[in-house]
Write an enzyme that holds these catalytic residues in place. Structure first.
Site, short mmCIF file in Angstrom:
data_model
loop_
_atom_site.label_atom_id
_atom_site.label_comp_id
_atom_site.label_asym_id
_atom_site.label_seq_id
_atom_site.Cartn_x
_atom_site.Cartn_y
_atom_site.Cartn_z
N ASP A 275 -29.36 26.81 -9.48
CA ASP A 275 -29.52 27.61 -8.27
C ASP A 275 -28.16 28.21 -7.89
O ASP A 275 -27.21 28.21 -8.70
CB ASP A 275 -30.18 26.81 -7.13
CG ASP A 275 -29.27 25.77 -6.50
OD1 ASP A 275 -28.09 25.63 -6.92
OD2 ASP A 275 -29.73 25.08 -5.57
N HIS A 276 -28.06 28.69 -6.63
CA HIS A 276 -26.85 29.39 -6.20
C HIS A 276 -25.61 28.49 -6.11
O HIS A 276 -24.51 28.99 -5.98
CB HIS A 276 -27.10 30.04 -4.83
CG HIS A 276 -27.74 29.11 -3.85
ND1 HIS A 276 -29.10 28.86 -3.84
CD2 HIS A 276 -27.21 28.34 -2.86
CE1 HIS A 276 -29.37 27.99 -2.88
NE2 HIS A 276 -28.25 27.66 -2.27
N CYS B 170 -27.65 22.06 -9.61
CA CYS B 170 -27.78 22.50 -8.22
C CYS B 170 -26.73 21.77 -7.41
O CYS B 170 -25.84 21.14 -8.00
CB CYS B 170 -29.21 22.30 -7.68
SG CYS B 170 -29.72 20.61 -7.34
N THR C 75 -26.69 19.04 -5.38
CA THR C 75 -26.67 17.57 -5.52
C THR C 75 -27.23 17.08 -6.84
O THR C 75 -27.10 15.90 -7.16
CB THR C 75 -27.53 16.93 -4.42
OG1 THR C 75 -28.88 17.39 -4.61
CG2 THR C 75 -27.05 17.29 -3.03
N GLY D 232 -32.57 17.95 -6.41
CA GLY D 232 -33.71 18.88 -6.38
C GLY D 232 -34.15 19.28 -7.79
O GLY D 232 -35.35 19.29 -8.10
N HIS E 274 -29.45 4.68 -22.93
CA HIS E 274 -30.48 3.78 -22.41
C HIS E 274 -31.76 4.50 -22.00
O HIS E 274 -32.83 3.91 -22.07
CB HIS E 274 -29.95 3.02 -21.19
CG HIS E 274 -28.91 2.00 -21.55
ND1 HIS E 274 -28.44 1.07 -20.64
CD2 HIS E 274 -28.26 1.74 -22.72
CE1 HIS E 274 -27.53 0.29 -21.23
NE2 HIS E 274 -27.40 0.70 -22.50
N ARG F 186 -21.76 20.47 -6.37
CA ARG F 186 -20.94 20.27 -5.17
C ARG F 186 -20.25 18.92 -5.14
O ARG F 186 -19.54 18.60 -4.19
CB ARG F 186 -21.80 20.47 -3.92
CG ARG F 186 -22.24 21.92 -3.79
CD ARG F 186 -22.99 22.20 -2.51
NE ARG F 186 -23.35 23.62 -2.46
CZ ARG F 186 -24.49 24.09 -1.99
NH1 ARG F 186 -25.40 23.28 -1.53
NH2 ARG F 186 -24.73 25.39 -1.99
N ARG G 99 -34.81 -2.22 -27.21
CA ARG G 99 -35.44 -2.58 -25.93
C ARG G 99 -35.54 -1.38 -24.99
O ARG G 99 -36.46 -1.29 -24.17
CB ARG G 99 -34.68 -3.73 -25.26
CG ARG G 99 -33.29 -3.39 -24.76
CD ARG G 99 -32.53 -4.62 -24.29
NE ARG G 99 -31.29 -4.32 -23.62
CZ ARG G 99 -30.16 -3.96 -24.24
NH1 ARG G 99 -30.13 -3.83 -25.55
NH2 ARG G 99 -29.05 -3.71 -23.54
N HIS G 100 -34.61 -0.44 -25.16
CA HIS G 100 -34.64 0.74 -24.30
C HIS G 100 -35.81 1.65 -24.65
O HIS G 100 -36.39 2.31 -23.79
CB HIS G 100 -33.32 1.51 -24.41
CG HIS G 100 -32.15 0.68 -24.00
ND1 HIS G 100 -31.99 0.20 -22.72
CD2 HIS G 100 -31.09 0.21 -24.72
CE1 HIS G 100 -30.88 -0.52 -22.65
NE2 HIS G 100 -30.32 -0.53 -23.85
N ARG H 288 -38.89 0.44 -22.90
CA ARG H 288 -38.89 0.79 -21.48
C ARG H 288 -39.17 2.27 -21.27
O ARG H 288 -39.96 2.66 -20.40
CB ARG H 288 -37.53 0.41 -20.88
CG ARG H 288 -37.34 -1.10 -20.85
CD ARG H 288 -35.89 -1.51 -20.70
NE ARG H 288 -35.76 -2.96 -20.80
CZ ARG H 288 -34.60 -3.58 -20.99
NH1 ARG H 288 -33.48 -2.90 -21.08
NH2 ARG H 288 -34.57 -4.89 -21.10
C1 RB5 Z 1 -28.97 24.33 -1.91
O1 RB5 Z 1 -28.34 24.53 -0.70
C2 RB5 Z 1 -29.16 22.86 -2.21
O2 RB5 Z 1 -30.14 22.33 -1.38
C3 RB5 Z 1 -29.49 22.66 -3.65
O3 RB5 Z 1 -28.47 23.18 -4.43
C4 RB5 Z 1 -29.69 21.24 -4.10
O4 RB5 Z 1 -28.64 20.42 -3.71
C5 RB5 Z 1 -31.00 20.64 -3.83
O5 RB5 Z 1 -31.33 19.54 -4.24
#
Ligand code: RB5
Length: 144
Positions: free
Chosen positions: A8-9, A65, A67, A70, A98, A109, A132-133, A136
């Site tokens: 994404d952005h 993205c 975090t 998402g 694993h 970020r 074993r992995h 699972r």
């Molecule tokens: C975008 O602002 C942010 O929500 C996205 O990049 C991501 O972190 C979502 O999980």
């Protein structure tokens, strides 16, 4: 080797650096965007990558993205996808050893471009340990 990539952005700069690194190594890359910082909805860029991996059309996927949560949540809706959120090299290595992860999810970020490049290299050069992995991992899909 062929890899599908999407973001994404939060991730165009990271993606550009990763694609350059991959292509310099002779790896074929399907880039599904986005390539600008204009705000987008991450699932629109995850589905094409996850479908490629799910259908066995490519060896691996890379998603970026802010975090990484998402993109990982979206990709993991696919039965044959194992998308792992990785932010340091050791976790990246373990996601392959694993979990037999087939999509690397990078939190732009919360990591640097050099760290992201190192994780991509580690992801592509680490083998699944099996044993074993494997037992699972085989229990992950719905209906197992
Ligand atoms: C975008 O602002 C942010 O929500 C996205 O990049 C991501 O972190 C979502 O999980």
């Amino acid at each position: 080797m062929t890899i599908s990539i999407g973001n994404d952005h939060a991730g165009p700069d990271y993606k550009k650096a990763i694609v350059e690194q991959l292509e310099a190594k002779g790896i074929t890359v399907h880039n599904y965007g986005t390539d600008t910082p204009d705000s987008v909805d991450y699932p629109d860029f995850v589905h094409p990558v996850a479908k490629d991996v799910n259908d066995g059309k490519v060896d691996f996927g890379i998603l970026i993205c802010g975090t990484a949560n998402g993109v990982a949540m979206t990709a993991n809706k696919y039965q044959n996808v194992r998308a792992g959120v990785c932010w340091i090299n050791e976790i990246t290595e373990l996601a392959r050893q694993h979990n037999n992860a087939n999509i690397l999810c990078i939190p732009a970020r919360f990591t640097s471009i050099p760290q992201a490049l190192k994780m991509v290299d580690t992801f592509l050069n680490t083998e699944f340990e099996g044993g074993r992995h494997e037992r699972r991992v085989n229990k992950i899909p719905l209906g197992c």
